[in-house]
Write an enzyme that holds these catalytic residues in place. Structure first.
Site, mmCIF file in Angstrom:
data_model
loop_
_atom_site.group_PDB
_atom_site.id
_atom_site.type_symbol
_atom_site.label_atom_id
_atom_site.label_comp_id
_atom_site.label_asym_id
_atom_site.label_seq_id
_atom_site.Cartn_x
_atom_site.Cartn_y
_atom_site.Cartn_z
ATOM 1 N N ASP A 161 0.733 -1.490 0.205
ATOM 2 C CA ASP A 161 -0.157 0.117 -0.001
ATOM 3 C C ASP A 161 0.459 1.258 -0.083
ATOM 4 O O ASP A 161 1.418 1.891 0.511
ATOM 5 C CB ASP A 161 -0.876 0.268 1.412
ATOM 6 C CG ASP A 161 -1.944 0.869 1.324
ATOM 7 O OD1 ASP A 161 -2.244 1.548 0.540
ATOM 8 O OD2 ASP A 161 -1.766 2.024 2.444
ATOM 9 N N GLU A 163 1.599 -0.410 -5.083
ATOM 10 C CA GLU A 163 0.072 0.549 -5.469
ATOM 11 C C GLU A 163 0.852 1.824 -4.910
ATOM 12 O O GLU A 163 1.325 2.480 -4.494
ATOM 13 C CB GLU A 163 -1.029 0.561 -4.360
ATOM 14 C CG GLU A 163 -1.596 1.725 -4.670
ATOM 15 C CD GLU A 163 -2.895 2.762 -3.339
ATOM 16 O OE1 GLU A 163 -3.468 2.780 -3.444
ATOM 17 O OE2 GLU A 163 -2.235 2.966 -2.218
#
Length: 676
Positions: free
Chosen positions: A316, A369
């Site tokens: 993330d 990401e």
């Protein structure tokens, strides 16, 4: 009363030297709490890193939370490791570390390496174990065949607490095992190859969706024990479904029992808020330049892959790690040693992380990401990249959703938003995400991003999904999008499963099932996902008609498929389209089929004509459905193959059509949630 804590250690001198050098990648075998036998007696060994502590004791329900009962011993080597063996306590005991700093401050902290935490709002750690008798050996042996970059990867992203809840009490969360019983048959039916779980690590604040982690080595106790999560993963593996875990090494919350100021100093985070505080999430940033922190984080990644048999990690907020000025104004950040904005320490950490992961588990995937144009995110470290296996294609996602949200009348002026992605599609190993971030915070559900009346919204949605599944790259779709959820995602309630009874939603779900079958069965859609070898424009300039046509190519020429999209509500009869070769071309998939809640505009097989068109030597006239698309392939019977693929994709749809009275196929059962 002072109780004896025996001066026992699991650490060798080599362990300590690796830890201090930032090269120990299995710290969970040493730190934390370990129920074991020592000198013929059962008990628990504790070890914690707190170099700036003056004293540390273990407090828990076994000693009445008495801070003076069980003091740990500090190692003589200056490593800052406190440890000791406490007899006669074992699995299930609650505990914390009571830390007294040199400044006289007293803190009570959970164990950074705890394998389990008590259920929120409790904040104590739990002596636990990750022992489990796995039965997924066949999956693990053959995992490389499912996770390869030349394999179909279709990911169902989901949040465990809001996918489905107890049928008896909508406020009650199902546990891991209860979810497994419902999830496995659903994913098998839908045809996804992988499931991605939003963070399952322990987090105190439920509305954070799991992205504010305090228990990095613990499965959230909201859904059960570590073994319950292992059962869920095992059941998915037994049914040939891979499991990706969302992982957050970018920041952590400032909860008093967590990592923040762990020993009274900024141990895990940077001391300077210009480097150590994240303004977007009011959280704290790991000090990637500290060797022990790198060992902590890399050990955590290895832990989930080893102990929980995860098949990959989606990392993330990588962009927030790469840039020192991320979400910061002038004067709110500190340049690197060369005066630049690149976070050199975080870059070094990410490279080391990926090298360690792929060294230990060459058959998994790490997925970044990363929302900027940072070069080489998914390129090997030895060639200057960050070393990830894949990267989310955020630019494709933004451009595509913006295009599809426009009234078709004006799409001709924004045609380039769909063709632009092919200018950079092979710079990285891209995954195409339609993720949870696109259906929250006022962005609307996927189907309500689409323009037009109800029928047009669902036709647009199917066309979007067809474009996504035939575009180069792997796929990710957030839960609920597969059946056209009409409301925004709400983490605090179940998906609106009642919608599936309505024909438009059932049609979208059947279409997703067909797309997943097509994707798995057509090698041209995945063999060259990350290479320009696998893509060729046939028509990438018909902006006036909003028509696109392209070929996806496999290793064998006979596997090539042609995709034609008509992104206006006008049926285009006699539309001449170039074909990559001669022969008869059959329709593998038509998004306008009545079984998908389409209008039923059909295109039968066509014979290629020797008329040069769209830079192709062969062409044919097609009937293009409104707001829809076709996937065509040379008739396998004419090239010595079989029609099995076509039948597997088309037969379920024909069965749906046959089960409905002809006059009732366009009849829509009214759904009050569906009215725009």
């Amino acid at each position: 009363m002072q109780h004896t804590v025996e001066n026992y250690s699991l650490f060798t001198d080599f362990d300590v030297s690796l830890f201090r050098a930032g090269k120990h990648y299995k710290l969970y075998e040493k730190f934390g709490s370990h129920a074991l036998f020592h000198e013929g007696r059962s008990g628990t060994y504790f070890a914690v890193w707190a170099p700036n502590a003056e004293a540390i004791s273990v407090v828990g329900n076994f000693n009445g939370w008495n801070p003076y009962s069980h003091a740990l011993h500090v190692r003589w080597d200056g490593s800052g490791i406190w440890e000791g063996f406490i007899p006669n306590i074992g699995v299930g005991e609650l505990y914390k570390y009571r830390i007294r700093s040199y400044q006289g401050e007293t803190l009570e902290k959970g164990d950074p390496f705890a394998l389990q935490w008590e259920q929120s709002p409790g904040t104590a750690s739990v002596v636990s174990t990750t022992w489990y008798e796995w039965k997924d050996e066949a999956w693990m042996r053959a995992r490389h065949e499912r996770n390869g970059l030349n394999k179909p990867v279709s990911v169902y992203e989901m949040h465990l607490g809001s996918w489905i809840r107890s049928p008896d009490d909508p406020d009650k969360l199902l546990d891991y095992r209860g979810i497994a019983d419902k999830l496995v048959p659903y994913i098998k039916d839908a045809g996804f190859t992988h499931v991605e779980l939003l963070p399952v690590m322990e987090h105190p604040y439920y509305p954070s969706w799991g992205y504010q982690i305090t228990g990095y080595f613990a499965a959230s106790s909201r859904y059960g024990s570590p073994q319950d999560l292992m059962y869920l993963i095992e059941q998915l593996h037994l049914n040939d479904i891979g499991v990706l875990l969302d992982w957050v090494p970018s920041h952590f919350p400032g909860d008093a029992h967590g990592l923040y100021r762990f020993d009274g100093t900024h141990l895990y985070e940077h001391q300077d808020p210009r480097q150590g505080y994240h303004p977007d999430w009011s959280s704290y940033i790991f000090n990637y330049g500290r060797n022990e922190i790198r060992s902590f984080l890399i050990s955590n990644a290895i832990f989930w892959l080893e102990r929980y048999h995860a098949d990959g990690l989606r990392v993330d907020a990588v962009a927030s790690m790469l840039y020192l000025d991320y979400s910061r104004k002038e004067g709110e950040w500190i340049p690197n040693e060369y005066g630049g904005r690149e976070n050199l320490q975080a870059i070094g950490f990410l490279k080391e992380l990926n090298e360690a992961v792929y060294q230990h588990f060459p058959d998994v995937q790490t997925i970044a990401e990363e929302s900027t144009s940072w070069p080489g995110v998914s390129r090997p470290v030895y060639s200057g990249g960050l070393g990830f296996g894949m990267k989310w294609m955020m630019g494709w996602m933004h451009d595509t959703l913006q295009y599809f949200s426009r009234d078709p009348l004006f799409r001709q002026h924004h045609y380039g938003q769909l063709t632009f992605s092919m200018l950079y599609a092979f710079h990285e190993n891209f995954m195409l995400p339609l993720s949870h971030d696109e259906v929250v915070h006022g962005k609307g559900s996927m189907v309500y991003k689409m323009p037009g009346d109800e029928w047009q919204r669902f036709a647009n949605l199917r066309a979007l999904y067809l474009y996504m599944y035939t575009h180069p790259g792997t796929k990710l779709l957030f839960m609920g999008c597969e059946f056209g959820q009409t409301a925004e995602w709400n983490y605090n309630q179940s998906l609106d499963w009642h919608l599936v009874q309505y024909e438009p939603h059932q049609g979208v779900f059947e279409f997703i099932k067909s797309l997943n079958r097509l994707y798995r069965n057509e090698p041209a859609l995945y063999e060259h996902s990350f290479s320009p070898t696998g893509f060729e424009w046939v028509e990438g300039g018909d902006a006036y008609n909003s028509v696109l046509a392209y070929v996806r190519k496999g290793i064998r020429r006979e596997d090539d498929v042609l995709v034609v999209l008509n992104l206006t509500p006008i049926v285009r009869y006699f539309y001449r389209c170039g074909l990559p070769s001669h022969g008869e071309w059959i329709v593998l998939l038509n998004s306008d089929d009545r079984g998908y809640y389409g209008s039923g505009i059909e295109q039968s097989a066509v014979q290629a004509e020797p008329i040069r068109w769209m830079n192709q030597d062969w062409s044919a006239q097609l009937t293009l459905p409104p707001l829809g698309g076709l996937v065509l392939k040379r008739n396998p019977e004419r090239q010595g193959g079989s029609t099995e693929v076509q039948q597997e994709v088309v037969a379920p749809v024909k069965a749906i059509q046959a089960s409905k009275p002809a006059k009732a196929r366009r009849k829509v059962k009214k759904d009050p949630d569906n009215e725009a």
